[in-house]
Design a protein around this motif. Structure first.
Motif, PDB file in Angstrom:
ATOM      1  N   GLN A   1      29.937  45.886  28.477  1.00 47.79           N
ATOM      2  CA  GLN A   1      30.401  46.242  29.814  1.00 47.79           C
ATOM      3  C   GLN A   1      30.261  45.056  30.772  1.00 47.79           C
ATOM      4  O   GLN A   1      31.163  44.780  31.559  1.00 47.79           O
ATOM      5  N   LYS A   2      29.125  44.342  30.667  1.00 51.55           N
ATOM      6  CA  LYS A   2      28.910  43.191  31.543  1.00 51.55           C
ATOM      7  C   LYS A   2      29.967  42.132  31.288  1.00 51.55           C
ATOM      8  O   LYS A   2      30.510  41.538  32.214  1.00 51.55           O
ATOM      9  N   VAL A   3      30.273  41.891  29.995  1.00 49.69           N
ATOM     10  CA  VAL A   3      31.276  40.881  29.639  1.00 49.69           C
ATOM     11  C   VAL A   3      32.629  41.289  30.223  1.00 49.69           C
ATOM     12  O   VAL A   3      33.315  40.496  30.866  1.00 49.69           O
ATOM     13  N   VAL A   4      32.974  42.563  30.001  1.00 55.93           N
ATOM     14  CA  VAL A   4      34.279  43.058  30.486  1.00 55.93           C
ATOM     15  C   VAL A   4      34.369  42.886  32.004  1.00 55.93           C
ATOM     16  O   VAL A   4      35.377  42.411  32.537  1.00 55.93           O
ATOM     17  N   ARG A   5      33.266  43.229  32.701  1.00 54.35           N
ATOM     18  CA  ARG A   5      33.284  43.124  34.168  1.00 54.35           C
ATOM     19  C   ARG A   5      33.313  41.675  34.610  1.00 54.35           C
ATOM     20  O   ARG A   5      34.005  41.314  35.566  1.00 54.35           O
ATOM     21  N   ALA A   6      32.581  40.784  33.894  1.00 48.95           N
ATOM     22  CA  ALA A   6      32.482  39.383  34.316  1.00 48.95           C
ATOM     23  C   ALA A   6      33.778  38.616  34.070  1.00 48.95           C
ATOM     24  O   ALA A   6      34.101  37.673  34.795  1.00 48.95           O
ATOM     25  N   THR A   7      34.530  39.011  33.038  1.00 48.61           N
ATOM     26  CA  THR A   7      35.744  38.257  32.700  1.00 48.61           C
ATOM     27  C   THR A   7      36.860  38.475  33.715  1.00 48.61           C
ATOM     28  O   THR A   7      37.842  37.742  33.714  1.00 48.61           O
ATOM     29  N   GLY A   8      36.742  39.448  34.552  1.00 48.47           N
ATOM     30  CA  GLY A   8      37.807  39.719  35.522  1.00 48.47           C
ATOM     31  C   GLY A   8      38.948  40.516  34.916  1.00 48.47           C
ATOM     32  O   GLY A   8      39.965  40.776  35.562  1.00 48.47           O
ATOM     33  N   VAL A   9      38.778  40.934  33.633  1.00 48.85           N
ATOM     34  CA  VAL A   9      39.818  41.735  32.977  1.00 48.85           C
ATOM     35  C   VAL A   9      40.100  43.002  33.778  1.00 48.85           C
ATOM     36  O   VAL A   9      41.237  43.440  33.910  1.00 48.85           O
ATOM     37  N   LEU A  10      39.032  43.555  34.362  1.00 46.30           N
ATOM     38  CA  LEU A  10      39.195  44.813  35.096  1.00 46.30           C
ATOM     39  C   LEU A  10      40.147  44.651  36.276  1.00 46.30           C
ATOM     40  O   LEU A  10      40.918  45.548  36.585  1.00 46.30           O
ATOM     41  N   GLY A  11      40.085  43.466  36.914  1.00 47.95           N
ATOM     42  CA  GLY A  11      40.989  43.200  38.035  1.00 47.95           C
ATOM     43  C   GLY A  11      42.444  43.236  37.590  1.00 47.95           C
ATOM     44  O   GLY A  11      43.323  43.721  38.305  1.00 47.95           O
ATOM     45  N   LEU A  12      42.696  42.762  36.359  1.00 47.61           N
ATOM     46  CA  LEU A  12      44.074  42.750  35.839  1.00 47.61           C
ATOM     47  C   LEU A  12      44.541  44.164  35.519  1.00 47.61           C
ATOM     48  O   LEU A  12      45.734  44.447  35.494  1.00 47.61           O
ATOM     49  N   LEU A  13      43.575  45.042  35.273  1.00 46.81           N
ATOM     50  CA  LEU A  13      43.939  46.423  34.912  1.00 46.81           C
ATOM     51  C   LEU A  13      44.211  47.296  36.135  1.00 46.81           C
ATOM     52  O   LEU A  13      44.509  48.472  35.999  1.00 46.81           O
ATOM     53  N   GLY A  14      44.087  46.708  37.323  1.00 51.51           N
ATOM     54  CA  GLY A  14      44.387  47.438  38.565  1.00 51.51           C
ATOM     55  C   GLY A  14      43.554  48.688  38.681  1.00 51.51           C
ATOM     56  O   GLY A  14      42.338  48.650  38.609  1.00 51.51           O
TER      57      GLY A  14
END
Ligand code: SF4
Ligand code: SF4
Length: 435
Positions: free
Chosen positions: A146-159
């Protein structure tokens, strides 16, 4: 989607808001300013008065079309309008009935049907399924993914999906499920015997809150029983128009506590409490359970309500925090409880209480609303955090786990990193300082 909806067909299905409830609205508009969606959009159709008008049209044979569904779904079911209404319009049960009617008529895509069936019929009612889901989520969070997913900024791309992930609760181990079926003795003389209903998802994600609740009750002379056969309260089912499923859960909870000779049945979740207190309405047409449901509803108490009604153990340490309080809609508007949580906060030595503007307006959480109507929920939350920031409080207290998650997201996104806590957690902390 335009469904035929003659008055005769409607009467045959006997769903939808009751005519007597619809007739109570005099269209005065005094509820408009209390409505979060109207405050955000300024659109009549997304106000309580506008929604009631649309319900009336459907009741007169109008279509249940996409427009109608959209306006009904954008409602938070926060019941702020109910408190504001001088004519006693029972908006809460009207929106539930409107949604049940929509649910009865609507054809959803098979993927949505499958997902809903899984969540409402398999996951929420089953301890085993919840534990499996909790274990999976725990692994995702604990292994660092979860930390990796949040840190990579991937979540921002997922809107929107990224913002929804940010609302995911943290799984806490050990699960509170391990405490179900146990009895905890009162500290000192036993003054009360109470049952505690621990929720469903809260047994995975609010385990420490549940433990704090038991400790505070023990400190206040309560023997606390956690009935073994309890299950999900059915609030999410009711809010989603799934009344039959909710009734089955309600019957089970009633059987789990009714013969226990309890002085009170306690919940720490305002959203659950509101539905639990309305079991007598949910089961009004069930000859076997109607009376039992009435007895059950009379015993149901929110933890704030219960603690404020007894002589509170004053043996607490000082908490030198500035605290503000966000009313949980289902406590304030659903259960009409405003003073109790404030009274408890004032009872904690050292604590400075500062009221925020518009504390009685919803934070945008509203069950699963912040997931299914994420854009509106976030817009409402941003305004809520502006009110919180005005107080310069270090801690935002509230009375419902769902509100806690939403406000925690708000503190991260729009706040100043305030801590969010349930009222009972602050009491517990103060008691621990004197332990
Ligand atoms: S719900 Fe109540 S306050 Fe709102 S328009 Fe109707 S009567 Fe007036
Ligand atoms: S329940 Fe809340 S969102 Fe819905 S109409 Fe009433 S005040 Fe507005």
């Amino acid at each position: 989607m335009a469904e035929s909806n003659t008055v005769e067909e409607r009467a045959e299905r006997s769903t939808g808001p009751a005519q007597a409830d619809l007739d109570k609205c005099v269209h005065c508009g005094l509820c408009l300013n209390a409505c979060p969606t109207y405050r955000e959009l300024g659109v009549e159709m997304d106000s309580p008065r506008g929604r009631i008008q649309q319900m009336i049209q459907v009741s007169n044979g109008g279509p249940i079309d996409a427009d109608y569904i959209q306006h009904m779904e954008l409602c938070l079911a926060c019941r702020g309008c109910e408190t504001a209404c001088p004519s006693g319009v029972p908006y809460g049960r009207m929106i539930e009935a409107a949604r049940a009617e929509i649910e009865a008529q609507r054809e959803r895509p098979w993927t949505t049907r499958l997902a809903r069936r899984f969540i409402f019929n398999r996951l929420l009612p089953s301890r085993v399924m919840l534990e499996i889901a909790g274990a999976g989520l725990y692994l995702y969070q604990a292994c660092g993914l979860q930390k990796v997913v949040r840190a990579t900024g991937v979540l921002g791309l997922l809107g929107k999906f990224g913002r929804i992930e940010a609302l995911a609760p943290t799984v806490e181990v050990p699960f509170f499920f391990s405490q179900i079926g146990k009895t905890f003795p009162a500290e000192g003389e036993r003054l009360h015997r109470v049952a505690f209903l621990a929720g469903c998802i809260a047994n995975l994600t609010f385990c420490r809150l549940n433990e704090a609740t038991v400790r505070v009750l023990q400190k206040n002379g309560c023997e606390v029983v956690i009935p073994g056969e309890q299950n999900c309260c059915g609030a999410l089912h009711v809010h989603s128009g799934l009344k039959e499923e909710a009734r089955a859960l309600a019957r089970n909870n009633i059987d789990a506590v009714l013969d226990g000779e309890f002085d009170a049945v306690i919940t720490n979740a305002a959203g659950c409490g509101s539905t639990l207190k309305e079991y007598h309405e949910l089961l009004a047409d069930d000859p076997e359970y109607r009376e039992k449901a009435e007895q059950f509803s009379l015993k149901m108490k929110d933890i704030n309500e219960f603690l404020a009604s007894i002589e509170l153990n004053p043996n607490m340490g000082r908490l030198e925090y500035t605290v503000t309080y966000q009313d949980s809609c289902h406590l304030l508007h659903g259960q009409k409880i405003k003073a109790a949580p404030r009274k408890l906060l004032h009872a904690i030595p050292g604590l400075t209480f500062r009221e925020m503007p518009n504390a009685d307006v919803c934070c945008g959480s509203a069950g699963i609303y912040n997931i299914v109507q994420n854009d509106m929920a976030m817009q409402i939350l941003e305004h809520k955090m502006t009110s919180v920031n005005v107080t310069k409080a270090h801690v935002v207290a509230t009375a419902n786990p769902g509100c806690m998650l939403q406000l925690e997201a708000g503190a991260r996104l729009y706040g100043t990193g305030q801590r969010v806590a349930h009222v009972v957690q602050l009491l517990d902390e103060a008691y621990q300082l004197k332990a």
